[in-house]
Design a protein around this motif. Structure first.
Motif, PDB file in Angstrom:
ATOM      1  N   ALA A   1       0.856  -1.187   0.000  1.00  0.00           N
ATOM      2  CA  ALA A   1       0.000   0.000   0.000  1.00  0.00           C
ATOM      3  C   ALA A   1       0.889   1.234   0.000  1.00  0.00           C
ATOM      4  O   ALA A   1       1.357   1.676   1.041  1.00  0.00           O
ATOM      5  CB  ALA A   1      -0.910  -0.015   1.222  1.00  0.00           C
ATOM      6  N   GLY A   2       1.131   1.776  -1.153  1.00  0.00           N
ATOM      7  CA  GLY A   2       1.980   2.959  -1.244  1.00  0.00           C
ATOM      8  C   GLY A   2       2.658   3.029  -2.593  1.00  0.00           C
ATOM      9  O   GLY A   2       2.661   2.060  -3.368  1.00  0.00           O
ATOM     10  N   PRO A   3       3.264   4.159  -2.897  1.00  0.00           N
ATOM     11  CA  PRO A   3       3.910   4.353  -4.203  1.00  0.00           C
ATOM     12  C   PRO A   3       5.303   3.720  -4.249  1.00  0.00           C
ATOM     13  O   PRO A   3       6.317   4.393  -4.361  1.00  0.00           O
ATOM     14  CB  PRO A   3       3.985   5.871  -4.315  1.00  0.00           C
ATOM     15  N   PHE A   4       5.339   2.395  -4.129  1.00  0.00           N
ATOM     16  CA  PHE A   4       6.622   1.691  -4.112  1.00  0.00           C
ATOM     17  C   PHE A   4       6.556   0.423  -4.954  1.00  0.00           C
ATOM     18  O   PHE A   4       5.505  -0.211  -5.065  1.00  0.00           O
ATOM     19  CB  PHE A   4       7.005   1.283  -2.671  1.00  0.00           C
ATOM     20  N   PHE A   5       7.715   0.087  -5.547  1.00  0.00           N
ATOM     21  CA  PHE A   5       7.937  -1.267  -6.007  1.00  0.00           C
ATOM     22  C   PHE A   5       8.517  -2.026  -4.810  1.00  0.00           C
ATOM     23  O   PHE A   5       9.416  -1.531  -4.132  1.00  0.00           O
ATOM     24  CB  PHE A   5       8.948  -1.317  -7.158  1.00  0.00           C
ATOM     25  N   ASN A   6       8.020  -3.209  -4.556  1.00  0.00           N
ATOM     26  CA  ASN A   6       8.524  -4.028  -3.455  1.00  0.00           C
ATOM     27  C   ASN A   6       8.878  -5.396  -4.033  1.00  0.00           C
ATOM     28  O   ASN A   6       7.992  -6.165  -4.395  1.00  0.00           O
ATOM     29  CB  ASN A   6       7.466  -4.157  -2.358  1.00  0.00           C
ATOM     30  N   LEU A   7      10.176  -5.666  -4.148  1.00  0.00           N
ATOM     31  CA  LEU A   7      10.644  -6.862  -4.843  1.00  0.00           C
ATOM     32  C   LEU A   7      11.451  -7.749  -3.901  1.00  0.00           C
ATOM     33  O   LEU A   7      12.344  -7.272  -3.199  1.00  0.00           O
ATOM     34  CB  LEU A   7      11.518  -6.475  -6.039  1.00  0.00           C
ATOM     35  N   SER A   8      11.131  -9.029  -3.890  1.00  0.00           N
ATOM     36  CA  SER A   8      11.877 -10.004  -3.102  1.00  0.00           C
ATOM     37  C   SER A   8      12.650 -10.926  -4.037  1.00  0.00           C
ATOM     38  O   SER A   8      12.075 -11.461  -4.995  1.00  0.00           O
ATOM     39  CB  SER A   8      10.935 -10.840  -2.230  1.00  0.00           C
ATOM     40  N   THR A   9      13.928 -11.100  -3.754  1.00  0.00           N
ATOM     41  CA  THR A   9      14.765 -11.967  -4.577  1.00  0.00           C
ATOM     42  C   THR A   9      15.561 -12.912  -3.672  1.00  0.00           C
ATOM     43  O   THR A   9      16.042 -12.509  -2.612  1.00  0.00           O
ATOM     44  CB  THR A   9      15.738 -11.158  -5.446  1.00  0.00           C
ATOM     45  N   PRO A  10      15.728 -14.167  -4.085  1.00  0.00           N
ATOM     46  CA  PRO A  10      16.503 -15.115  -3.280  1.00  0.00           C
ATOM     47  C   PRO A  10      17.999 -14.935  -3.511  1.00  0.00           C
ATOM     48  O   PRO A  10      18.441 -14.668  -4.627  1.00  0.00           O
ATOM     49  CB  PRO A  10      16.031 -16.477  -3.796  1.00  0.00           C
ATOM     50  N   GLU A  11      18.763 -15.077  -2.442  1.00  0.00           N
ATOM     51  CA  GLU A  11      20.214 -15.003  -2.522  1.00  0.00           C
ATOM     52  C   GLU A  11      20.815 -16.172  -1.751  1.00  0.00           C
ATOM     53  O   GLU A  11      20.234 -16.633  -0.755  1.00  0.00           O
ATOM     54  CB  GLU A  11      20.722 -13.683  -1.932  1.00  0.00           C
ATOM     55  N   PRO A  12      21.972 -16.680  -2.184  1.00  0.00           N
ATOM     56  CA  PRO A  12      22.584 -17.814  -1.486  1.00  0.00           C
ATOM     57  C   PRO A  12      22.993 -17.451  -0.070  1.00  0.00           C
ATOM     58  O   PRO A  12      23.379 -16.318   0.216  1.00  0.00           O
ATOM     59  CB  PRO A  12      23.792 -18.162  -2.357  1.00  0.00           C
ATOM     60  N   THR A  13      22.912 -18.437   0.814  1.00  0.00           N
ATOM     61  CA  THR A  13      23.248 -18.231   2.218  1.00  0.00           C
ATOM     62  C   THR A  13      24.746 -18.061   2.430  1.00  0.00           C
ATOM     63  O   THR A  13      25.183 -17.236   3.224  1.00  0.00           O
ATOM     64  CB  THR A  13      22.739 -19.420   3.059  1.00  0.00           C
ATOM     65  N   GLY A  14      25.557 -18.868   1.730  1.00  0.00           N
ATOM     66  CA  GLY A  14      27.012 -18.774   1.906  1.00  0.00           C
ATOM     67  C   GLY A  14      27.664 -20.134   1.881  1.00  0.00           C
ATOM     68  O   GLY A  14      27.455 -20.926   0.959  1.00  0.00           O
ATOM     69  N   VAL A  15      28.443 -20.438   2.901  1.00  0.00           N
ATOM     70  CA  VAL A  15      29.136 -21.724   3.006  1.00  0.00           C
ATOM     71  C   VAL A  15      28.232 -22.698   3.749  1.00  0.00           C
ATOM     72  O   VAL A  15      27.771 -22.412   4.856  1.00  0.00           O
ATOM     73  CB  VAL A  15      30.477 -21.579   3.752  1.00  0.00           C
ATOM     74  N   VAL A  16      27.984 -23.844   3.137  1.00  0.00           N
ATOM     75  CA  VAL A  16      27.084 -24.843   3.707  1.00  0.00           C
ATOM     76  C   VAL A  16      27.858 -26.126   3.998  1.00  0.00           C
ATOM     77  O   VAL A  16      28.515 -26.675   3.112  1.00  0.00           O
ATOM     78  CB  VAL A  16      25.916 -25.154   2.749  1.00  0.00           C
ATOM     79  N   ALA A  17      27.790 -26.593   5.233  1.00  0.00           N
ATOM     80  CA  ALA A  17      28.345 -27.895   5.589  1.00  0.00           C
ATOM     81  C   ALA A  17      27.280 -28.950   5.338  1.00  0.00           C
ATOM     82  O   ALA A  17      26.128 -28.783   5.742  1.00  0.00           O
ATOM     83  CB  ALA A  17      28.779 -27.910   7.052  1.00  0.00           C
ATOM     84  N   VAL A  18      27.655 -30.027   4.656  1.00  0.00           N
ATOM     85  CA  VAL A  18      26.688 -31.047   4.259  1.00  0.00           C
ATOM     86  C   VAL A  18      27.150 -32.408   4.772  1.00  0.00           C
ATOM     87  O   VAL A  18      28.241 -32.869   4.429  1.00  0.00           O
ATOM     88  CB  VAL A  18      26.545 -31.108   2.722  1.00  0.00           C
ATOM     89  N   LEU A  19      26.326 -33.035   5.591  1.00  0.00           N
ATOM     90  CA  LEU A  19      26.584 -34.403   6.027  1.00  0.00           C
ATOM     91  C   LEU A  19      25.859 -35.335   5.073  1.00  0.00           C
ATOM     92  O   LEU A  19      24.625 -35.433   5.089  1.00  0.00           O
ATOM     93  CB  LEU A  19      26.098 -34.630   7.460  1.00  0.00           C
ATOM     94  N   ALA A  20      26.620 -35.998   4.208  1.00  0.00           N
ATOM     95  CA  ALA A  20      26.026 -36.836   3.173  1.00  0.00           C
ATOM     96  C   ALA A  20      25.314 -38.028   3.789  1.00  0.00           C
ATOM     97  O   ALA A  20      25.659 -38.488   4.888  1.00  0.00           O
ATOM     98  CB  ALA A  20      27.105 -37.315   2.209  1.00  0.00           C
ATOM     99  N   PRO A  21      24.313 -38.565   3.096  1.00  0.00           N
ATOM    100  CA  PRO A  21      23.599 -39.738   3.608  1.00  0.00           C
ATOM    101  C   PRO A  21      24.545 -40.895   3.894  1.00  0.00           C
ATOM    102  O   PRO A  21      25.518 -41.102   3.172  1.00  0.00           O
ATOM    103  CB  PRO A  21      22.629 -40.081   2.469  1.00  0.00           C
ATOM    104  N   ARG A  22      24.246 -41.663   4.899  1.00  0.00           N
ATOM    105  CA  ARG A  22      25.102 -42.780   5.287  1.00  0.00           C
ATOM    106  C   ARG A  22      24.940 -43.977   4.373  1.00  0.00           C
ATOM    107  O   ARG A  22      25.884 -44.745   4.167  1.00  0.00           O
ATOM    108  CB  ARG A  22      24.799 -43.178   6.734  1.00  0.00           C
ATOM    109  N   LYS A  23      23.748 -44.153   3.835  1.00  0.00           N
ATOM    110  CA  LYS A  23      23.481 -45.360   3.050  1.00  0.00           C
ATOM    111  C   LYS A  23      23.604 -45.127   1.550  1.00  0.00           C
ATOM    112  O   LYS A  23      24.221 -45.920   0.835  1.00  0.00           O
ATOM    113  CB  LYS A  23      22.084 -45.893   3.375  1.00  0.00           C
TER     114      LYS A  23
END
Length: 305
Positions: free
Chosen positions: A138-160
């Protein structure tokens, strides 16, 4: 010399960190066996120092990788699929030995893993449309949401699921512009270490994916507490370890992707990796940036634009 007198050349498996193949700084290895307890190879036993080195490499690579166009990341992921296709027989052998599968079932898992890479390659330049957009305000604005990467991700791979499950947790992390430090399945690390060889000969910049092998809890603890790790995927952790890591991760407000409920033997990777993956792993390690921009003065005649 006849073949029966020839000594075979055993494969030396190494870590994959920063686009290179170091041995563990500790010099330790451990025996990897098949489902019948027969020796397959010696795998590097990573230390806390190896984990910290991998985080440094992932952080250095993050700026360039996250700054690349989504289309370019898709091209790179597709190139990985091409290279995997060319080395499929090797992965079929390693998966069959590591998981105790028949050759036909191992081949099906390898095919599914390659197809999974292609699937995520196609999502790199599309995830922005489903995870972002223009918001009505509600107002004279463009309001835009964009996804950005979080950064460094540690991943524990599946065991099986040593290959299909592995690909299913790595590909969405890097497809969205993050970099990864991956802890391979302790019981079946060979497909993960071989994947490092594929990544090194593809177009993936060094440091975007770093692969460690060894005792999962020993490597995961320093990653969960590391102040330069932005998120952690606990897929390969059992319930007890997942709880400990989640507590450690809270110190710097890491994003945490919790594991599936444990199955009867205590392994948390009871997920059906052959099922359609959906987009939840793509969005799990994205942040949303919202920008407000004025549209200009609104008068009786409407917007000045």
């Amino acid at each position: 010399m006849s073949d029966q007198n020839r000594l075979g050349v055993f494969k030396t498996y190494k870590l994959y960190v920063g686009g290179k193949f170091p041995r563990s700084e500790s010099g330790r290895v451990y025996e990897v066996t098949d489902s019948k307890g027969q020796w397959l190879a010696n795998a590097p036993k990573s230390s806390r120092k190896d984990a910290r080195d991998a985080v440094v490499s992932a952080r250095k690579a993050f700026g360039g990788w996250s700054g690349a166009t989504a289309y370019n990341r898709g091209q790179v992921l597709y190139r990985v699929a091409e290279m995997l296709e060319g080395r499929k027989e090797q992965f079929v052998r390693e998966v069959a030995a590591s998981e105790g599968l028949s050759k036909s079932k191992a081949a099906a898992a390898a095919d599914a893993a390659i197809d999974r890479w292609v699937w995520y390659a196609g999502w790199t330049d599309k995830i922005g449309q489903i995870a972002g957009g223009a918001n009505p305000v509600a107002g004279p604005f463009f309001n835009l949401s964009t996804p950005e990467p979080t950064g460094v991700v540690a991943v524990l791979a599946p065991r099986k699921s040593s290959f299909l499950g592995l690909v299913s947790v790595i590909a969405p992390v890097i497809a969205t512009g993050n970099t990864a430090v991956v802890i391979a399945s302790a019981d079946a690390p060979l497909p993960a270490l071989s994947l490092g060889e594929v990544l090194a000969t593809s177009d993936v910049p060094g440091g975007v994916v770093n692969i460690l092998s060894g005792v999962t809890a020993e490597i995961a603890a320093p990653l969960a507490a590391h102040q330069d790790v932005n998120a952690i995927d606990l897929t390969g952790a059992d319930a007890e370890l997942a709880k400990e890591l989640e507590i450690a991760a809270a110190d710097n407000l890491k994003r945490v992707l919790r594991p599936q409920p444990v199955d009867t033997d205590g392994a948390s990777d009871s997920e059906d990796w052959l099922a359609s993956p959906g987009t939840h792993r793509l969005t799990a390690f994205l942040e949303t940036k919202t920008v407000w921009h004025p549209t200009g003065a609104l008068g009786a005649a409407g917007s000045s634009y």
